[in-house]
Design an enzyme around this catalytic site. Structure first.
Site, PDB file in Angstrom:
ATOM      1  N   GLN A   1       9.878  -4.699  -0.082  1.00 38.88           N
ATOM      2  CA  GLN A   1       9.088  -3.964   0.918  1.00 38.88           C
ATOM      3  C   GLN A   1       9.770  -4.035   2.279  1.00 38.88           C
ATOM      4  OE1 GLN A   1       5.102  -5.527   0.605  1.00 38.88           O
ATOM      5  NE2 GLN A   1       4.725  -4.438  -1.304  1.00 38.88           N
TER       6      GLN A   1
ATOM      7  N   ARG B   1       7.453   5.362  -3.694  1.00 39.00           N
ATOM      8  CA  ARG B   1       8.726   5.847  -3.156  1.00 39.00           C
ATOM      9  C   ARG B   1       8.901   7.332  -3.440  1.00 39.00           C
ATOM     10  NH1 ARG B   1       8.796   0.528  -3.847  1.00 39.00           N
ATOM     11  NH2 ARG B   1      10.293  -0.794  -2.750  1.00 39.00           N
TER      12      ARG B   1
ATOM     13  N   ASP C   1       5.640 -10.095  -9.575  1.00 42.00           N
ATOM     14  CA  ASP C   1       4.283  -9.588  -9.842  1.00 42.00           C
ATOM     15  C   ASP C   1       3.765 -10.002 -11.222  1.00 42.00           C
ATOM     16  OD1 ASP C   1       4.240  -8.403  -7.363  1.00 42.00           O
ATOM     17  OD2 ASP C   1       4.926  -6.454  -8.093  1.00 42.00           O
TER      18      ASP C   1
ATOM     19  N   ARG D   1      -2.610 -10.223   5.220  1.00 41.27           N
ATOM     20  CA  ARG D   1      -1.211 -10.388   4.776  1.00 41.27           C
ATOM     21  C   ARG D   1      -0.222 -10.290   5.943  1.00 41.27           C
ATOM     22  NH1 ARG D   1      -0.476  -7.004  -0.620  1.00 41.27           N
ATOM     23  NH2 ARG D   1       1.480  -8.186  -0.627  1.00 41.27           N
TER      24      ARG D   1
ATOM     25  N   ARG E   1      -4.039  -7.991 -10.168  1.00 40.94           N
ATOM     26  CA  ARG E   1      -3.261  -8.669 -11.220  1.00 40.94           C
ATOM     27  C   ARG E   1      -3.983  -9.919 -11.739  1.00 40.94           C
ATOM     28  NH1 ARG E   1       1.015  -5.314 -11.002  1.00 40.94           N
ATOM     29  NH2 ARG E   1       1.936  -4.950  -8.973  1.00 40.94           N
TER      30      ARG E   1
ATOM     31  N   SER F   1      12.704  -9.418  -0.211  1.00 38.31           N
ATOM     32  CA  SER F   1      11.514  -8.580  -0.305  1.00 38.31           C
ATOM     33  C   SER F   1      11.910  -7.118  -0.303  1.00 38.31           C
ATOM     34  CB  SER F   1      10.586  -8.858   0.883  1.00 38.31           C
ATOM     35  OG  SER F   1       9.706  -7.766   1.057  1.00 38.31           O
TER      36      SER F   1
ATOM     37  N   ARG G   1      -1.869 -16.361  -4.587  1.00 35.98           N
ATOM     38  CA  ARG G   1      -1.894 -16.447  -6.058  1.00 35.98           C
ATOM     39  C   ARG G   1      -1.668 -17.855  -6.587  1.00 35.98           C
ATOM     40  NH1 ARG G   1       0.896 -10.592  -7.353  1.00 35.98           N
ATOM     41  NH2 ARG G   1      -1.044  -9.416  -7.112  1.00 35.98           N
TER      42      ARG G   1
ATOM     43  N   LYS H   1       4.232   1.803 -10.235  1.00 39.61           N
ATOM     44  CA  LYS H   1       3.577   1.889  -8.929  1.00 39.61           C
ATOM     45  C   LYS H   1       4.620   1.905  -7.796  1.00 39.61           C
ATOM     46  CE  LYS H   1       0.869  -1.764  -7.677  1.00 39.61           C
ATOM     47  NZ  LYS H   1       0.566  -2.178  -6.302  1.00 39.61           N
ATOM     48  N   SER H   2       5.588   0.994  -7.859  1.00 44.14           N
ATOM     49  CA  SER H   2       6.606   0.941  -6.795  1.00 44.14           C
ATOM     50  C   SER H   2       7.355   2.264  -6.678  1.00 44.14           C
ATOM     51  CB  SER H   2       7.649  -0.128  -7.125  1.00 44.14           C
ATOM     52  OG  SER H   2       7.153  -1.399  -6.898  1.00 44.14           O
TER      53      SER H   2
HETATM   54  C1  S3P Z   1       7.026  -4.148  -4.041  1.00 41.75           C
HETATM   55  C2  S3P Z   1       7.699  -5.298  -3.709  1.00 41.75           C
HETATM   56  C3  S3P Z   1       7.170  -6.646  -3.968  1.00 41.75           C
HETATM   57  C4  S3P Z   1       6.057  -6.601  -4.994  1.00 41.75           C
HETATM   58  C5  S3P Z   1       5.057  -5.529  -4.693  1.00 41.75           C
HETATM   59  C6  S3P Z   1       5.724  -4.165  -4.714  1.00 41.75           C
HETATM   60  C7  S3P Z   1       7.638  -2.838  -3.714  1.00 41.75           C
HETATM   61  O1  S3P Z   1       6.654  -7.188  -2.759  1.00 41.75           O
HETATM   62  O2  S3P Z   1       5.415  -7.857  -5.062  1.00 41.75           O
HETATM   63  O3  S3P Z   1       4.007  -5.526  -5.645  1.00 41.75           O
HETATM   64  O4  S3P Z   1       7.193  -1.806  -4.261  1.00 41.75           O
HETATM   65  O5  S3P Z   1       8.582  -2.817  -2.914  1.00 41.75           O
HETATM   66  P1  S3P Z   1       7.576  -7.965  -1.691  1.00 41.75           P
HETATM   67  O6  S3P Z   1       8.528  -7.012  -1.112  1.00 41.75           O
HETATM   68  O7  S3P Z   1       6.599  -8.493  -0.672  1.00 41.75           O
HETATM   69  O8  S3P Z   1       8.239  -9.070  -2.466  1.00 41.75           O
END
Ligand code: S3P
Length: 420
Positions: free
Chosen positions: A157, A17, A307, A112, A381, A155, A338, A12-13
């Site tokens: 993200q 991207r 995750d 969030r 999840r 993080s 969570r 997914k990540s």
């Molecule tokens: C992700 C980063 C993680 C992860 C999320 C996907 C990403 O989050 O928990 O499911 O694709 O960059 P955080 O950056 O908030 O840790």
């Protein structure tokens, strides 16, 4: 008993991207093996709304054509659904664009925290309006300048948001994080020829990017270790199981579950290691393990398995002793809180679990055969973890809102049934 082999669906990540970085090449590229999860489809739909053309060649393969760039008439509303990655990565792109957008999302996403990206983007000169650092976000694209930003949290993200903003900013943008979070953005930026460097010094792990054009190249997405995790744990805890999980991305910034499997002395093996789009991939064979050792998840490993903590908490219930999660307070900012949701549900089932501010402690191998109705709180999840838990609980477990698995893993039940 679970027996057989499955091919794990795309990461997914990396899918998010692939779509976003692909769109920034301003050309026609092929994307192979894109996740069908709704989160990634949200990213795809937003790009389409902004003028990117998508032509599916088959269910998971497509041609993405961004040769005409991004455009929008005036203020445009974009729905990120349940997806934090869509929101935070695209915020970086839009902050340094000529668009004026509003990003919104579902009842989980609007709770969030977005201050973690708003603050550094504003330091770069971004114009952002928010609902007290939460969605909806209005982002009025403008010229940005590069900064050096020391992120208080690890993080991916946040890091990726700032690197994407930095790709179109004046001067270099440097992001420093205390622990290395997943590095898919860095790998893909390098693959597409961006001016990007990474390193480590006394301040932490740093990534530096400069304004660059991306070179169009086909992008292939490996399988998702976060999806594989549900089958890895299921095979380890369901008596007589043996499952080969194929095409799993084992990037060292994501493979914390493998270290935990070693700590818990699970019977497993990595086979056929290879590279896909510069990302390491392997097949993982997991066998049922009767004597699972208790384990501890804390410190540097947290970003490498953040995750997977919901499904690893299921593994904890089967260990011979007490297992601990600590240093993981950011779990409270995921699709649900969570820590709170796991503690509540496990208590309903009769599991001995103690809540901590930054994690929990589970006393394993205790009876927990109560029947219960568990809430998913729009958290995919949790839904999948509860499903695996239901396979070892003698009493029925009802899962309220199970449909949210489609967020990341629409193929989950089909693959589980294939093994069952
Ligand atoms: C992700 C980063 C993680 C992860 C999320 C996907 C990403 O989050 O928990 O499911 O694709 O960059 P955080 O950056 O908030 O840790």
């Amino acid at each position: 008993m679970l027996k057989g082999e499955i091919i794990i669906p795309p990461d997914k990540s990396i899918s998010h991207r692939g779509l976003i970085f692909g769109a920034l090449t301003k050309s026609r590229i092929e994307i192979k093996n894109l996740s069908q999860g709704l989160d990634c489809i949200n990213t795809l739909n937003i790009l389409k709304k902004l003028g990117v053309k998508i032509q599916f060649l088959s269910e998971r393969n497509l041609i993405l054509d961004s040769s005409k760039g991004f455009f929008a008439d005036k203020k445009i509303n974009l729905d990120c659904g349940n997806s934090g990655t869509t929101t935070r990565l695209l915020a970086g792109v839009f902050a340094s664009s000529n668009l004026d957008v509003i990003l919104n999302g579902d009842n989980s996403l609007i709770k969030r925290p977005m201050g973690r990206i708003i603050k550094p983007l504003e330091l770069m000169g971004a114009k952002i309006e928010s609902n007290d650092n939460k969605l909806p976000l209005r982002i009025i694209g403008t010229d940005l300048k590069g900064i050096a930003y020391k992120s208080p949290i690890a993080s991916a993200q946040v890091k990726s948001c700032l690197l994407l903003a930095g790709l179109n900013a004046k001067g270099a943008t440097k992001v420093i994080e205390p622990i290395l979070s997943r590095n898919h953005s860095e790998i893909l930026f390098k693959y597409l020829g961006a001016k990007i460097e990474t390193g480590k010094d006394e301040q932490g792990f740093w990534t530096k990017i400069e304004k660059s054009e991306l070179t169009p190249k086909p992008i292939e997405i490996p399988g998702d270790i976060s999806s594989a995790a549900f089958f890895m744990v299921a095979a380890a805890i369901i008596p007589n199981s043996s499952v080969l999980i194929k095409n799993v991305g084992v990037n060292p910034t994501r493979d914390g579950i493998i270290d935990i499997f070693k700590q818990a002395q699970i019977d497993f093996e990595l086979k056929n290691k290879r590279l896909v789009s510069n990302e390491p991939v392997a097949d993982i064979l997991v066998n049922y393990t009767e004597d699972i050792k208790p384990f501890t998840i804390k410190g540097e490993i947290i970003p490498r398995l953040i995750d997977e903590i919901p499904i690893l908490s299921v593994l904890m219930t089967q260990a011979q002793g007490s297992s601990v999660v600590s240093d993981a307070s950011d779990l409270r900012n995921k699709e649900s809180d969570r820590i709170k949701t796991i503690v509540e549900s496990f208590r309903d089932l009769g599991v001995l679990i103690e809540e901590k501010e930054d994690g929990f402690i589970i006393e394993g191998k205790k009876q927990f055969k109560k029947s219960a109705k568990l809430k998913t709180h729009l958290d995919h999840r949790l839904a999948m973890s509860y499903k695996i838990l239901s396979l070892i609980n003698p009493e029925p477990i009802e899962i309220e809102g199970f449909d949210c698995v489609n967020t990341s893993f629409p193929e989950f039940l089909e693959l589980l049934n294939k093994l069952g």
